[in-house]
Each structure stands twice: as structure tokens, then as C-alpha cells.
Design a protein around this motif. Structure first.
Motif, mmCIF file in Angstrom:
data_model
loop_
_atom_site.group_PDB
_atom_site.id
_atom_site.type_symbol
_atom_site.label_atom_id
_atom_site.label_comp_id
_atom_site.label_asym_id
_atom_site.label_seq_id
_atom_site.Cartn_x
_atom_site.Cartn_y
_atom_site.Cartn_z
ATOM 1 N N HIS A 1 36.978 39.006 23.315
ATOM 2 C CA HIS A 1 35.821 39.881 23.137
ATOM 3 C C HIS A 1 35.925 40.750 21.894
ATOM 4 O O HIS A 1 35.083 41.619 21.691
ATOM 5 C CB HIS A 1 35.664 40.785 24.364
ATOM 6 N N SER A 2 36.926 40.518 21.068
ATOM 7 C CA SER A 2 37.158 41.407 19.942
ATOM 8 C C SER A 2 37.484 40.610 18.686
ATOM 9 O O SER A 2 37.900 39.448 18.742
ATOM 10 C CB SER A 2 38.310 42.369 20.256
ATOM 11 N N THR A 3 37.297 41.262 17.556
ATOM 12 C CA THR A 3 37.664 40.675 16.273
ATOM 13 C C THR A 3 38.845 41.439 15.702
ATOM 14 O O THR A 3 38.713 42.603 15.317
ATOM 15 C CB THR A 3 36.487 40.727 15.280
ATOM 16 N N PHE A 4 39.997 40.803 15.652
ATOM 17 C CA PHE A 4 41.194 41.423 15.089
ATOM 18 C C PHE A 4 41.287 41.055 13.608
ATOM 19 O O PHE A 4 41.029 39.915 13.223
ATOM 20 C CB PHE A 4 42.449 40.927 15.811
ATOM 21 N N PRO B 1 50.594 39.700 25.779
ATOM 22 C CA PRO B 1 49.912 40.293 26.934
ATOM 23 C C PRO B 1 48.846 41.314 26.553
ATOM 24 O O PRO B 1 47.850 41.468 27.249
ATOM 25 C CB PRO B 1 51.058 40.964 27.707
ATOM 26 N N VAL B 2 49.076 42.027 25.428
ATOM 27 C CA VAL B 2 48.117 43.026 24.985
ATOM 28 C C VAL B 2 46.942 42.372 24.266
ATOM 29 O O VAL B 2 45.775 42.598 24.590
ATOM 30 C CB VAL B 2 48.793 44.054 24.045
ATOM 31 N N VAL B 3 47.261 41.525 23.277
ATOM 32 C CA VAL B 3 46.230 40.953 22.417
ATOM 33 C C VAL B 3 45.327 39.993 23.188
ATOM 34 O O VAL B 3 44.094 40.016 23.033
ATOM 35 C CB VAL B 3 46.870 40.242 21.214
ATOM 36 N N GLN B 4 45.912 39.151 24.022
ATOM 37 C CA GLN B 4 45.110 38.157 24.739
ATOM 38 C C GLN B 4 44.098 38.803 25.676
ATOM 39 O O GLN B 4 43.047 38.235 25.966
ATOM 40 C CB GLN B 4 46.025 37.210 25.513
#
Length: 395
Positions: A311-314, A303-306
Motif C-alpha cells: 500500500h506504499s511507495t518506498f 517484517p516491517v517493510v512487507q
């Protein structure tokens, strides 16, 4: 040239072994039993240890807000501590079980020195002897606070004083130098305690609404110094990732596990005749479980990562939101890229080294991802889930 590994926990060194002889020593019954005993005591003990915090103090001192900050619970969720602007909401002791760890309890005690709860008998009635750690919340140090501090000293209980509304103090003072405000409040409180001949007691000025300001990191360190290793680990693993200091503490505690996990992952109930395929599957399962534990501890859950993934690069994009089997495959490919026969018995020393390096790389990346999420979503809370009871298999 011999290389050595040491298993150090706190100030005690339990074992040093020649890493080039690991392949031989791991199949020694006595050595395996020793490793298992140390592993259970130092790595897994947090799962079975009861941790009881006492939250006490006057009305409207921020006790409920602090409990919610520790548990990560929001209004409407099970376990949310009711916050009121009208005074006492606690008429009797209320126990809040941490949603991520059922053995971690926070007890919110009613204010004493009132008609309902007189000082006489309060310590016995509230069973202070059962608590591992006591936090006395205050706005201004009162006679009741002084009396309780003396009782806790008599009982030799670990405790501290907490002023928890630094964000409101900053607003009221109409300035942004939070460090100066926190220092002034803390100095005044320590002076009040000294006048009453109460020494050796710490005071922390924090904000439950914004743990990035004030003495929250120092409070966490005080807990570390006053809890045994297993109980402190239970607290840190359970804490919501609400600040950079908390994320940093999680990294520190998780990093201490790596060498032990890398070794224990290669201990087998079977002898050296175990097939390479079976050995690799057991090791990969253990390493996968450890990585998933890192992800859960840092709260990098779907739920947090998705919410940010598009829009982000982890740094750990390849393993976040992956199934256990997918993570096993990623780990397998990474290790075999170093040595295609790395899971064969003669390659065990090399497998240990590469597993340790891989776990460290992933842990660093996940810490950075957790810091990124914290910075991007300061008000977003992922779904609170019970920590999975993940264990090393076939140990």
C-alpha cells in the motif's frame, strides 16, 4: 584540476589524497596498511567495544520503560524489563544485554538509601567505575539523588538526570504544551541541583512511551558528547528507530562512513594483476554489505517493510526485501550504467566517486523510508535481530 578527498572523524583529519592518483596509491603497501588501520579504528571499532550504561534512581521513575524503549523489546520477549505500578521491581543489579548488539549492556540498579541497600558502600558494591554512562531517574530531586551525583562527580563519571514520564505530566496538567511543561520541570530540577552546589550537570525531561516529545534528542546528543566515537556508534546502531531524532542520528553516523567505505571497498590483498571480474565481485560484495548494514540499522527489515509494501511507495523499493545477490546486481547495473568499464583498474578514481554517490543516494532514500515507516507504524515493532557482523572482505 586535482580533486581531494579527506577522511575527517571528529575534529581530526587523517588523510588527504589526490583522487586522480587513487589507482596508484591503493596498491602501495604502506598506504593500504594506513587505510586499514584508520578503517578498523574509526569504522569497525564499535563492534568490539563494550558499552555499559547504568540506569539508577528511585522507584517508579520509569527506569524499566526507558530500558525497553532503548532495546525495542516488548512484553513477552527475551530482554524485556518488567514494568510495575507497585514500586520497586529491582532488588539487585539486573543486566539487560541489547538484543542487536551483545556488547551493549544496560544495568538496572536497585534503589539505594533503603534497608536492603544503604548509601554506605553502594557505589563500590554496584561497581560504578565500570560504567561508561550513568542516568539518574527521578520524579523530584531527592537527597539520595544529590548524594549520588556528588559521588559520580568525585569519580569523574559521565552522567545526567532524567525525568521520563512527560506524557503522564501532560495528562496530569490537562494541557498539550509539552515544551512548556518540560521546560518548567527541567528548570525546577536544575534549580534544586544548583541549591546543592551541583553545577555542570544536565537534566532531560523525556517520555519513554513517546520519544517525539521532550528532550530525547538532547539526551542523545549528551551521550555523543560523553562517549568515545566507537561507543557512541554502537549505541546509535543499536537503538530502536523510535523517533525522528534517532533516525536522524543514525543517518549522521552512517553518512560519516561513506568516503572511507568507498575507498576501503577498493583495497585488495592482491596486486594490480587481479582480474577485473574478481575485482568487481569483491567491490560489489563490500558495497552490498554496507547497504544491508544501512537497512538493518534503520530496521527496514522484511517484517516491517512487507506490512506496508503493498500500500506504499518506498524510495528504495528496489533494494528493500531483496537478497544479497540481488542487491549486488542492482549496484553493478547502476555503476556500469555510468561507465561500462568502471571496474577496470584504470577506472578506479571514477569507481570511487560513483560508489560514494551511490551510497549517499541509497542512504538518503533509506532514511526517508525509515521516517515513513516510523510515521505509519508508531506502535509496530519488527522482529529484533542481532546486528550482522558484516565486514569489508579481502581487506
Amino acid at each position: 584540476m586535482y580533486q581531494y578527498i579527506s577522511f575527517c572523524f571528529a575534529d581530526k583529519v587523517f588523510k588527504s589524497l589526490d583522487i586522480d592518483e587513487i589507482a596508484n596509491t591503493l596498491v602501495s603497501g604502506g598506504t593500504k596498511e594506513e587505510f586499514r588501520k584508520i578503517y578498523q579504528e574509526k569504522i569497525e571499532s564499535w563492534k568490539v567495544k563494550d558499552v555499559k550504561f547504568c540506569i539508577t534512581g528511585g522507584s517508579r521513575t520509569g527506569k524499566s520503560s526507558f530500558i525497553n524503549a532503548i532495546t525495542g523489546c516488548q512484553k513477552g520477549q527475551k530482554g524485556f524489563a518488567t514494568v510495575s505500578v507497585y514500586g520497586d521491581t529491582t532488588n539487585k543489579a539486573a543486566c539487560y544485554t541489547h538484543p542487536k548488539h551483545s556488547k551493549f549492556q544496560l544495568w538496572d540498579l536497585p534503589r539505594f538509601g533503603t534497608v536492603q541497600h544503604k548509601s554506605e558502600g553502594y557505589v563500590n558494591d554496584m561497581e560504578f567505575t565500570k560504567f561508561d554512562y550513568v542516568l539518574i531517574f527521578f520524579d523530584v530531586i531527592s537527597e539520595n539523588d544529590i548524594w549520588l551525583a556528588k559521588q559520580l562527580k568525585r569519580l569523574m563519571k559521565s552522567f545526567c538526570f532524567v525525568r521520563s514520564k512527560l506524557d503522564q505530566d501532560i495528562t496530569n496538567e490537562m494541557q498539550h504544551d509539552c515544551n512548556t511543561i518540560a521546560c518548567n520541570i527541567r528548570t525546577k530540577a536544575l534549580g534544586d541541583l544548583e541549591k546543592e552546589q551541583i553545577s555542570g550537570v544536565d537534566v532531560f525531561v523525556i517520555s519513554s512511551a513517546d520519544t517525539t516529545i521532550g528532550n530525547f534528542e538532547s539526551l542523545i546528543n549528551h551521550m555523543e558528547n560523553n562517549l568515545d566515537e566507537g561507543k557512541y556508534a554502537a549505541v546509535i546502531y543499536s537503538l530502536a528507530s523510535i523517533s525522528k531524532p534517532v533516525i536522524g542520528e543514525k543517518f549522521k553516523v552512517l553518512h560519516k562512513r561513506i568516503s572511507m567505505i568507498a575507498v576501503v571497498s577498493m583495497l585488495f590483498k592482491d596486486d594490480r594483476e587481479i582480474t577485473t571480474h574478481s575485482r568487481s565481485d569483491i567491490i560489489l560484495t563490500n558495497l552490498k554489505n554496507e547497504i544491508m548494514f544501512y537497512i538493518n540499522t534503520f530496521e527496514l527489515t522484511p517484517p516491517v517493510v512487507q506490512k506496508l509494501m503493498e500500500h506504499s511507495t518506498f524510495q528504495m523499493r528496489d533494494i528493500l526485501c531483496r537478497s544479497g545477490e540481488e542487491i549486488k546486481k542492482i549496484v553493478k547495473n547502476s555503476l556500469e550504467s555510468k561507465n561500462e568499464k568502471i571496474f577496470s583498474f584504470p577506472q578506479m578514481p571514477s569507481l570511487f566517486r560513483e560508489s560514494e554517490i551511490l551510497l549517499n543516494t541509497i542512504l538518503v532514500g533509506l532514511q526517508n523510508d525509515a521516517l515513513y515507516v516510523f510515521g505509519q507504524l508508531p506502535t509496530f515493532k519488527g522482529k529484533v535481530v542481532e546486528q550482522e557482523n558484516i565486514s569489508i572482505s579481502n581487506v
